[in-house]
Design a protein around this motif. Structure first.
Motif, PDB file in Angstrom:
ATOM      1  N   THR A  24       0.802  -1.223   0.000  1.00  0.00           N
ATOM      2  CA  THR A  24       0.000   0.000   0.000  1.00  0.00           C
ATOM      3  C   THR A  24       0.834   1.272   0.000  1.00  0.00           C
ATOM      4  OG1 THR A  24      -0.163  -0.188   2.407  1.00  0.00           O
ATOM      5  CG2 THR A  24      -2.019  -1.030   1.108  1.00  0.00           C
ATOM      6  N   ALA A  25       2.149   1.153  -0.109  1.00  0.00           N
ATOM      7  CA  ALA A  25       2.984   2.355  -0.094  1.00  0.00           C
ATOM      8  C   ALA A  25       2.702   3.210  -1.330  1.00  0.00           C
ATOM      9  CB  ALA A  25       4.456   1.972  -0.046  1.00  0.00           C
ATOM     10  N   PHE A  26       2.890   4.524  -1.181  1.00  0.00           N
ATOM     11  CA  PHE A  26       2.723   5.433  -2.311  1.00  0.00           C
ATOM     12  C   PHE A  26       3.740   6.566  -2.183  1.00  0.00           C
ATOM     13  CE2 PHE A  26      -0.227   6.889   0.987  1.00  0.00           C
ATOM     14  CZ  PHE A  26       0.077   8.239   1.095  1.00  0.00           C
ATOM     15  N   ARG A  27       3.949   7.256  -3.286  1.00  0.00           N
ATOM     16  CA  ARG A  27       4.841   8.410  -3.274  1.00  0.00           C
ATOM     17  C   ARG A  27       4.036   9.688  -3.497  1.00  0.00           C
ATOM     18  NH1 ARG A  27       5.610   6.576  -8.661  1.00  0.00           N
ATOM     19  NH2 ARG A  27       5.575   8.262 -10.225  1.00  0.00           N
ATOM     20  N   VAL A  28       4.647  10.800  -3.137  1.00  0.00           N
ATOM     21  CA  VAL A  28       3.975  12.097  -3.228  1.00  0.00           C
ATOM     22  C   VAL A  28       4.769  12.992  -4.160  1.00  0.00           C
ATOM     23  CG1 VAL A  28       3.100  14.086  -1.953  1.00  0.00           C
ATOM     24  CG2 VAL A  28       3.175  11.833  -0.852  1.00  0.00           C
ATOM     25  N   SER A  64       0.343   5.351  -6.206  1.00  0.00           N
ATOM     26  CA  SER A  64       0.672   4.016  -5.707  1.00  0.00           C
ATOM     27  C   SER A  64       1.525   3.290  -6.742  1.00  0.00           C
ATOM     28  CB  SER A  64      -0.607   3.217  -5.430  1.00  0.00           C
ATOM     29  OG  SER A  64      -0.319   1.849  -5.241  1.00  0.00           O
ATOM     30  N   SER A  65       2.425   2.421  -6.271  1.00  0.00           N
ATOM     31  CA  SER A  65       3.263   1.645  -7.184  1.00  0.00           C
ATOM     32  C   SER A  65       2.513   0.453  -7.769  1.00  0.00           C
ATOM     33  CB  SER A  65       4.515   1.150  -6.452  1.00  0.00           C
ATOM     34  OG  SER A  65       4.153   0.344  -5.342  1.00  0.00           O
ATOM     35  N   VAL A  66       1.315   0.159  -7.259  1.00  0.00           N
ATOM     36  CA  VAL A  66       0.536  -0.984  -7.723  1.00  0.00           C
ATOM     37  C   VAL A  66      -0.221  -0.601  -8.987  1.00  0.00           C
ATOM     38  CG1 VAL A  66      -1.298  -2.610  -7.132  1.00  0.00           C
ATOM     39  CG2 VAL A  66       0.317  -1.856  -5.375  1.00  0.00           C
ATOM     40  N   GLU A  67      -0.078  -1.400 -10.025  1.00  0.00           N
ATOM     41  CA  GLU A  67      -0.796  -1.173 -11.288  1.00  0.00           C
ATOM     42  C   GLU A  67      -1.493  -2.469 -11.675  1.00  0.00           C
ATOM     43  OE1 GLU A  67       1.896   0.306 -14.173  1.00  0.00           O
ATOM     44  OE2 GLU A  67       2.324   2.173 -13.116  1.00  0.00           O
TER      45      GLU A  67
END
Length: 480
Positions: free
Chosen positions: A303-307, A320-323
């Motif tokens: 669930t990590a994400f960048r801003v 999110s890094s999930v695609e």
């Protein structure tokens, strides 16, 4: 009879005293753990050291705001010290020690207040071993990295420079064992005395007679969690033993027989794992080790994400890094659902007038992400959150400028456009990023003569209502 009674009473008191001493000694030797905090005032970089007694050799698990430090962040841990770069706000840091059935835990709470008026950058980097035991990879990670040049130093000597538009890491092979101080340093016009951040790296001695060791991994066909690891051993004809480790636990110890036991098959659960191989030969009796990290997402994706900050001062993008098409994303601001559940990112401008009761305006905001996927109902995935600080908008003018060629000469006049207060403001001019001069008002053009080529011309101004400045650029081509 009275003497006998007195003797029994005396013996009872004496035995009680022995028992009391044993209990006191056992209490004094009770395994303990505490956290010692180190921080430079105004910096968002903190160092936490787990001070232990009676827990030598225990497994350490660090958490920040309830999130276990693993994956890439595991590289912030060296020995029993955790280095961490925080956002502003209140944070809880805990360390848990596990040794057999014995568990001890300690926690501290910190209030991070970044000194926004400090002109010096708040530097930080991560370090990890890179394939070979004596080779390390260092990653620079700090606010403003896209604008600041910096240098890497080892024991006080500059070993590599890095510009803002270059890669943010470098790889270094330590030729000799020992203790090395690795630092990142930067100087800026506003911080001429410079800023630095350092880590201590301990490089162990490697037997030159030891072979070169590595392994390859691949996912077993038809599986999503079973991996096949194959050892690669060069420089040794006779291998005595091969040890396989997962998170430092020995999972297979095979005697090499014509290469037949150089394969490890292992099934993982969801999580991040460090897989290592240790090879022992007659000339390398202590063995040589090689490690890699793998991540198993399982049913619940990470669930990590960048801003990312947009061009507007209040505009942020959360990615999110999930695609995956079968995943729903739930974005929250201060506990309120705001994001499109169908997208792995969303944009939000905190300084725009929001409809209804949506959050907005200057201040601190907690952004959280939850994920829903097949076999991962909402609430089963770990919630990931970050805190951002939105500042008041600068009242910057909208810039424009015009250019006029000086006859047939490869020279131009540059006129700033009209905006309120333009006659009282100094216009700063840049060519290909270099400051080349200034002008004042619309009637005072800036003049510059070029050589043939392509140039980026930028106008920058600062006003009392726009203290950080605003810039506008355009490209011109000067023919041969």
């Amino acid at each position: 009879m009275k003497k006998l009674s007195f003797w029994f009473i005396s013996m009872f008191i004496l035995m009680l005293g022995f028992t009391s001493c044993e209990q006191t000694e056992e209490f004094d030797n009770e395994p303990q753990v505490e956290i010692v905090v180190d921080n430079k005032e105004g910096s968002a970089v903190y160092s936490f050291e787990a001070k232990t007694s009676g827990m030598e050799g225990a497994e350490l698990i660090w958490t920040v705001n309830g999130n276990v430090i693993d994956g890439d962040n595991q590289n912030d841990i060296i020995n029993q010290i955790l280095d961490y770069l925080f956002e502003s706000g209140t944070h809880t840091i805990c360390v848990k020690l596990i040794k057999g059935d014995l568990v001890r835990e300690a926690c501290v709470e910190i209030d991070v207040e970044v000194d926004e008026n400090d002109p010096c950058p708040d530097l930080f980097f991560k370090a990890r071993q890179y394939e070979e035991p004596n080779t390390y990879k260092f990653f620079a990670d700090f606010r403003g990295i896209e604008e600041i040049g910096y240098g890497w130093y080892i024991n006080g000597e500059l070993v590599e420079d890095s510009s803002p538009d270059e890669r943010n890491y470098f790889i270094y092979d330590f030729k000799e064992p020992g203790v090395y101080e690795v630092c990142i340093k930067a100087e800026t016009p506003d911080c001429p005395e410079g800023a630095s951040y350092c880590k201590e790296i301990v490089v162990e001695e490697v037997n030159s007679a030891c072979p070169e060791v590595a392994f390859e991994k691949e996912l077993e066909a038809g599986s999503d969690s079973v991996y096949i690891f194959e050892a690669i051993i060069e420089g040794a004809d006779n291998v005595t033993e091969i040890h396989w480790f997962v998170n430092d636990d020995l999972v297979e110890n095979a005697t090499d027989q014509q290469g037949g036991n150089r394969i490890l098959r292992y099934q993982f659960e969801q999580g991040v794992y460090k897989v290592c191989i240790q090879v022992i030969t007659p000339d390398c009796p202590e063995g040589v080790k090689y490690c890699k990290e793998i991540r198993i997402e399982g049913d619940c994706p990470n669930t990590a994400f960048r801003v990312e900050e947009g061009n507007g001062e209040g505009l942020y993008t959360f990615i999110s890094s999930v695609e995956r098409d079968d995943v729903l994303f739930y974005w929250y601001i201060n506990g309120q659902l705001v994001g499109d559940a169908g997208s792995n990112y969303f944009e939000y401008d905190f300084l725009l007038d929001q409809s209804g009761n949506l959050p907005g305006g200057p201040g601190d905001y907690e952004i959280c992400l939850q994920i829903e996927a097949p076999n991962c109902p909402i609430g089963n995935s770990e919630e990931f959150c970050k805190i951002i600080t939105v500042k008041e908008a600068n009242q910057c003018p909208e810039l424009s400028f015009e250019l006029e060629q000086d006859g047939d000469n490869p020279a131009y006049y540059f006129y700033p456009g009209n905006f309120e207060g333009v006659e009282d403001v100094s216009s700063e001019w840049f060519v290909n990023g270099d400051y080349v001069g200034s002008s004042t008002g619309m009637q005072d053009p800036f003049y510059y003569q070029f050589n043939p080529g392509t140039y980026e011309i930028c106008l920058m101004i600062e006003t009392p209502d726009c203290p950080n400045g605003v810039k506008l650029c355009q490209e011109i081509m000067i023919p041969e």
